[in-house]
Motif scaffolding. Structure first.
Motif, PDB file in Angstrom:
ATOM      1  N   PRO A  54       0.718  -1.201  -0.073  1.00  0.00           N
ATOM      2  CA  PRO A  54      -0.005   0.007  -0.206  1.00  0.00           C
ATOM      3  C   PRO A  54       0.861   1.314  -0.005  1.00  0.00           C
ATOM      4  O   PRO A  54       1.770   1.458   0.568  1.00  0.00           O
ATOM      5  CB  PRO A  54      -0.912  -0.169   1.216  1.00  0.00           C
ATOM      6  CG  PRO A  54      -0.973  -1.616   1.559  1.00  0.00           C
ATOM      7  CD  PRO A  54       0.408  -2.191   0.967  1.00  0.00           C
ATOM      8  N   GLY A  55       0.164   2.466  -0.947  1.00  0.00           N
ATOM      9  CA  GLY A  55       1.068   3.482  -0.727  1.00  0.00           C
ATOM     10  C   GLY A  55       1.660   3.668  -2.167  1.00  0.00           C
ATOM     11  O   GLY A  55       1.331   2.987  -3.158  1.00  0.00           O
ATOM     12  N   THR A  56       2.442   4.676  -2.366  1.00  0.00           N
ATOM     13  CA  THR A  56       3.226   5.090  -3.488  1.00  0.00           C
ATOM     14  C   THR A  56       4.472   5.774  -3.226  1.00  0.00           C
ATOM     15  O   THR A  56       4.782   6.353  -2.161  1.00  0.00           O
ATOM     16  CB  THR A  56       2.141   6.352  -4.109  1.00  0.00           C
ATOM     17  OG1 THR A  56       1.027   5.929  -4.352  1.00  0.00           O
ATOM     18  CG2 THR A  56       3.052   6.662  -5.581  1.00  0.00           C
ATOM     19  N   GLY A  57       5.500   5.203  -4.105  1.00  0.00           N
ATOM     20  CA  GLY A  57       6.767   5.642  -3.742  1.00  0.00           C
ATOM     21  C   GLY A  57       7.454   5.178  -2.683  1.00  0.00           C
ATOM     22  O   GLY A  57       6.784   4.072  -2.108  1.00  0.00           O
ATOM     23  N   ASP A  58       8.287   5.667  -2.020  1.00  0.00           N
ATOM     24  CA  ASP A  58       8.947   5.335  -0.709  1.00  0.00           C
ATOM     25  C   ASP A  58       8.910   6.607   0.270  1.00  0.00           C
ATOM     26  O   ASP A  58       9.041   7.621  -0.353  1.00  0.00           O
ATOM     27  CB  ASP A  58      10.268   4.840  -1.148  1.00  0.00           C
ATOM     28  CG  ASP A  58      10.152   3.426  -1.493  1.00  0.00           C
ATOM     29  OD1 ASP A  58       9.761   2.665  -0.724  1.00  0.00           O
ATOM     30  OD2 ASP A  58      10.524   3.318  -2.614  1.00  0.00           O
ATOM     31  N   PRO A  59       9.320   6.450   1.527  1.00  0.00           N
ATOM     32  CA  PRO A  59       9.402   7.596   2.422  1.00  0.00           C
ATOM     33  C   PRO A  59      10.466   8.333   2.050  1.00  0.00           C
ATOM     34  O   PRO A  59      11.506   7.765   1.461  1.00  0.00           O
ATOM     35  CB  PRO A  59       9.478   6.978   3.996  1.00  0.00           C
ATOM     36  CG  PRO A  59       8.817   5.533   3.481  1.00  0.00           C
ATOM     37  CD  PRO A  59       9.121   5.245   2.281  1.00  0.00           C
ATOM     38  N   ALA A  60      10.721   9.615   2.684  1.00  0.00           N
ATOM     39  CA  ALA A  60      11.787  10.642   2.267  1.00  0.00           C
ATOM     40  C   ALA A  60      13.050   9.945   2.827  1.00  0.00           C
ATOM     41  O   ALA A  60      14.105  10.236   2.395  1.00  0.00           O
ATOM     42  CB  ALA A  60      11.445  11.972   2.971  1.00  0.00           C
ATOM     43  N   ASP A  61      12.977   9.041   3.935  1.00  0.00           N
ATOM     44  CA  ASP A  61      14.153   8.448   4.409  1.00  0.00           C
ATOM     45  C   ASP A  61      14.694   7.138   4.010  1.00  0.00           C
ATOM     46  O   ASP A  61      15.445   6.543   4.658  1.00  0.00           O
ATOM     47  CB  ASP A  61      14.223   8.499   6.158  1.00  0.00           C
ATOM     48  CG  ASP A  61      13.020   7.526   6.528  1.00  0.00           C
ATOM     49  OD1 ASP A  61      12.183   7.234   5.673  1.00  0.00           O
ATOM     50  OD2 ASP A  61      12.815   7.062   7.712  1.00  0.00           O
ATOM     51  N   PHE A  62      13.995   7.085   2.767  1.00  0.00           N
ATOM     52  CA  PHE A  62      14.294   5.791   2.142  1.00  0.00           C
ATOM     53  C   PHE A  62      15.989   5.298   2.112  1.00  0.00           C
ATOM     54  O   PHE A  62      16.624   6.238   1.836  1.00  0.00           O
ATOM     55  CB  PHE A  62      13.755   5.689   0.645  1.00  0.00           C
ATOM     56  CG  PHE A  62      14.286   4.756  -0.157  1.00  0.00           C
ATOM     57  CD1 PHE A  62      13.542   3.518  -0.171  1.00  0.00           C
ATOM     58  CD2 PHE A  62      15.252   4.762  -0.948  1.00  0.00           C
ATOM     59  CE1 PHE A  62      13.917   2.461  -1.223  1.00  0.00           C
ATOM     60  CE2 PHE A  62      16.010   3.749  -1.885  1.00  0.00           C
ATOM     61  CZ  PHE A  62      15.044   2.437  -1.798  1.00  0.00           C
ATOM     62  N   ASP A  63      16.165   4.108   2.420  1.00  0.00           N
ATOM     63  CA  ASP A  63      17.579   3.632   2.179  1.00  0.00           C
ATOM     64  C   ASP A  63      17.404   2.158   1.778  1.00  0.00           C
ATOM     65  O   ASP A  63      16.667   1.350   2.217  1.00  0.00           O
ATOM     66  CB  ASP A  63      17.960   3.459   3.794  1.00  0.00           C
ATOM     67  CG  ASP A  63      19.435   2.874   3.947  1.00  0.00           C
ATOM     68  OD1 ASP A  63      19.921   2.384   2.760  1.00  0.00           O
ATOM     69  OD2 ASP A  63      19.947   3.065   4.868  1.00  0.00           O
ATOM     70  N   LEU A  64      18.150   2.099   0.573  1.00  0.00           N
ATOM     71  CA  LEU A  64      17.793   0.506  -0.035  1.00  0.00           C
ATOM     72  C   LEU A  64      18.472  -0.435   0.872  1.00  0.00           C
ATOM     73  O   LEU A  64      17.936  -1.572   0.707  1.00  0.00           O
ATOM     74  CB  LEU A  64      18.674   0.813  -1.301  1.00  0.00           C
ATOM     75  CG  LEU A  64      18.664  -0.552  -2.241  1.00  0.00           C
ATOM     76  CD1 LEU A  64      17.569  -0.807  -2.639  1.00  0.00           C
ATOM     77  CD2 LEU A  64      19.643  -0.208  -3.435  1.00  0.00           C
ATOM     78  N   ALA A  65      19.191  -0.204   1.928  1.00  0.00           N
ATOM     79  CA  ALA A  65      19.759  -1.277   2.849  1.00  0.00           C
ATOM     80  C   ALA A  65      19.004  -1.503   3.847  1.00  0.00           C
ATOM     81  O   ALA A  65      19.353  -2.400   4.890  1.00  0.00           O
ATOM     82  CB  ALA A  65      21.467  -0.960   3.148  1.00  0.00           C
ATOM     83  N   ASP A  66      18.009  -0.713   4.169  1.00  0.00           N
ATOM     84  CA  ASP A  66      17.102  -0.984   5.169  1.00  0.00           C
ATOM     85  C   ASP A  66      15.567  -0.980   4.776  1.00  0.00           C
ATOM     86  O   ASP A  66      15.041   0.004   4.753  1.00  0.00           O
ATOM     87  CB  ASP A  66      17.451   0.404   6.270  1.00  0.00           C
ATOM     88  CG  ASP A  66      16.506   0.314   7.613  1.00  0.00           C
ATOM     89  OD1 ASP A  66      15.752  -0.504   7.772  1.00  0.00           O
ATOM     90  OD2 ASP A  66      16.700   1.207   8.322  1.00  0.00           O
ATOM     91  N   TRP A 119      14.862  -3.395  -4.217  1.00  0.00           N
ATOM     92  CA  TRP A 119      13.642  -2.964  -3.215  1.00  0.00           C
ATOM     93  C   TRP A 119      13.074  -4.047  -2.562  1.00  0.00           C
ATOM     94  O   TRP A 119      13.025  -5.222  -3.131  1.00  0.00           O
ATOM     95  CB  TRP A 119      12.785  -2.236  -3.819  1.00  0.00           C
ATOM     96  CG  TRP A 119      13.023  -0.861  -4.235  1.00  0.00           C
ATOM     97  CD1 TRP A 119      11.936   0.181  -3.650  1.00  0.00           C
ATOM     98  CD2 TRP A 119      13.880  -0.092  -4.608  1.00  0.00           C
ATOM     99  NE1 TRP A 119      12.224   1.614  -3.975  1.00  0.00           N
ATOM    100  CE2 TRP A 119      13.648   1.477  -4.592  1.00  0.00           C
ATOM    101  CE3 TRP A 119      15.060  -0.449  -5.402  1.00  0.00           C
ATOM    102  CZ2 TRP A 119      14.299   2.324  -5.172  1.00  0.00           C
ATOM    103  CZ3 TRP A 119      15.791   0.545  -6.030  1.00  0.00           C
ATOM    104  CH2 TRP A 119      15.434   1.906  -5.849  1.00  0.00           C
ATOM    105  N   CYS A 120      13.058  -3.904  -1.190  1.00  0.00           N
ATOM    106  CA  CYS A 120      12.505  -4.941  -0.268  1.00  0.00           C
ATOM    107  C   CYS A 120      11.082  -5.671  -0.706  1.00  0.00           C
ATOM    108  O   CYS A 120      10.921  -7.002  -0.761  1.00  0.00           O
ATOM    109  CB  CYS A 120      12.444  -4.559   1.256  1.00  0.00           C
ATOM    110  SG  CYS A 120      14.084  -4.193   1.817  1.00  0.00           S
ATOM    111  N   ARG A 121      10.433  -4.739  -1.014  1.00  0.00           N
ATOM    112  CA  ARG A 121       8.886  -5.305  -1.769  1.00  0.00           C
ATOM    113  C   ARG A 121       9.152  -6.230  -2.867  1.00  0.00           C
ATOM    114  O   ARG A 121       8.500  -7.173  -2.970  1.00  0.00           O
ATOM    115  CB  ARG A 121       7.889  -4.298  -1.760  1.00  0.00           C
ATOM    116  CG  ARG A 121       8.416  -3.302  -2.844  1.00  0.00           C
ATOM    117  CD  ARG A 121       7.366  -1.922  -2.871  1.00  0.00           C
ATOM    118  NE  ARG A 121       7.626  -0.704  -3.829  1.00  0.00           N
ATOM    119  CZ  ARG A 121       8.355   0.138  -3.234  1.00  0.00           C
ATOM    120  NH1 ARG A 121       8.734   0.284  -1.933  1.00  0.00           N
ATOM    121  NH2 ARG A 121       8.687   0.984  -3.935  1.00  0.00           N
ATOM    122  N   CYS A 122       9.901  -6.080  -3.604  1.00  0.00           N
ATOM    123  CA  CYS A 122      10.184  -6.734  -4.957  1.00  0.00           C
ATOM    124  C   CYS A 122      11.209  -8.166  -4.633  1.00  0.00           C
ATOM    125  O   CYS A 122      10.616  -9.369  -4.905  1.00  0.00           O
ATOM    126  CB  CYS A 122      11.002  -6.127  -6.132  1.00  0.00           C
ATOM    127  SG  CYS A 122      10.221  -4.614  -6.827  1.00  0.00           S
TER     128      CYS A 122
END
Length: 193
Positions: free
Chosen positions: A50-62, A99-102
């Protein structure tokens, strides 16, 4: 009388539309047959997150900083994998966005070992990389062995960039890449959560 009929028709149409939208949509026979053929490429949008895009604090490793699959999305990914097995679709490779969801979608499909493929990463935030990522993905597809059946788990923007199709969450787009680099749509598979 005409108003009453119009109100009935409008209400019935709305009910019918709601019923149709709530039903799971499965691929037609052509979609499943295309998915079984050697040389098949299946582009899959990650399952429901759910949602769109990623939060502002997005970190690929977290993963804690990313938009992730919901419980419904996890169940959807499992159902998709089961449906592929029930239909006899044998997959030789599964590549995923980092990305974690993928990655979680790819793992829950349980169709084979999962490998990261950075060109499948989302370019939703930074469109400047779109062209190069699409080119790298097409280069991969152009060099596929004829007997390979490949699943690429990625994002809506990546799939739309390759095919002009706007997939739903968890939807699989079965394609073929022609010798001239054109992408041909062979079928669509959607299994709702």
């Amino acid at each position: 009388m005409a108003r009453r009929y119009a109100a009935w028709f409008s209400g019935s149409f709305a009910l019918l539309t709601a019923l149709l939208l709530s039903m799971p949509v499965l691929a037609d026979e052509e979609g499943w047959e295309a998915a079984k053929r050697p040389g098949t490429v299946i582009l899959m949008r990650h399952a429901l997150a759910p949602g769109t895009g990623d939060p502002a604090d997005f970190d690929l490793a977290d993963c804690g900083t990313q938009r992730n699959l919901s419980d419904e999305g996890r169940e959807q990914a499992r159902k998709i994998g089961v449906a592929f097995k029930q239909q006899g679709v044998e997959i030789t490779r599964v590549l995923t966005s980092q990305w974690c969801r993928c990655r979680e979608t790819a793992e829950l499909l349980d169709l084979g070992p999962v490998e990261d493929f950075p060109p499948l990463n989302s370019f939703f935030r930074d469109r400047s990389t779109a062209e190069s990522q699409i080119r790298e993905t097409l280069d991969l597809l152009d060099d596929l062995p004829e007997d390979e059946r490949l699943v690429l788990v990625t994002h809506q923007v990546n799939i739309t960039g390759l095919t002009d199709v706007f997939p739903k969450s968890g939807e699989a787009i079965v394609i073929d890449v022609a010798a001239d680099g054109d992408v041909d749509l062979l079928g669509r598979i959607l299994i709702d959560p």
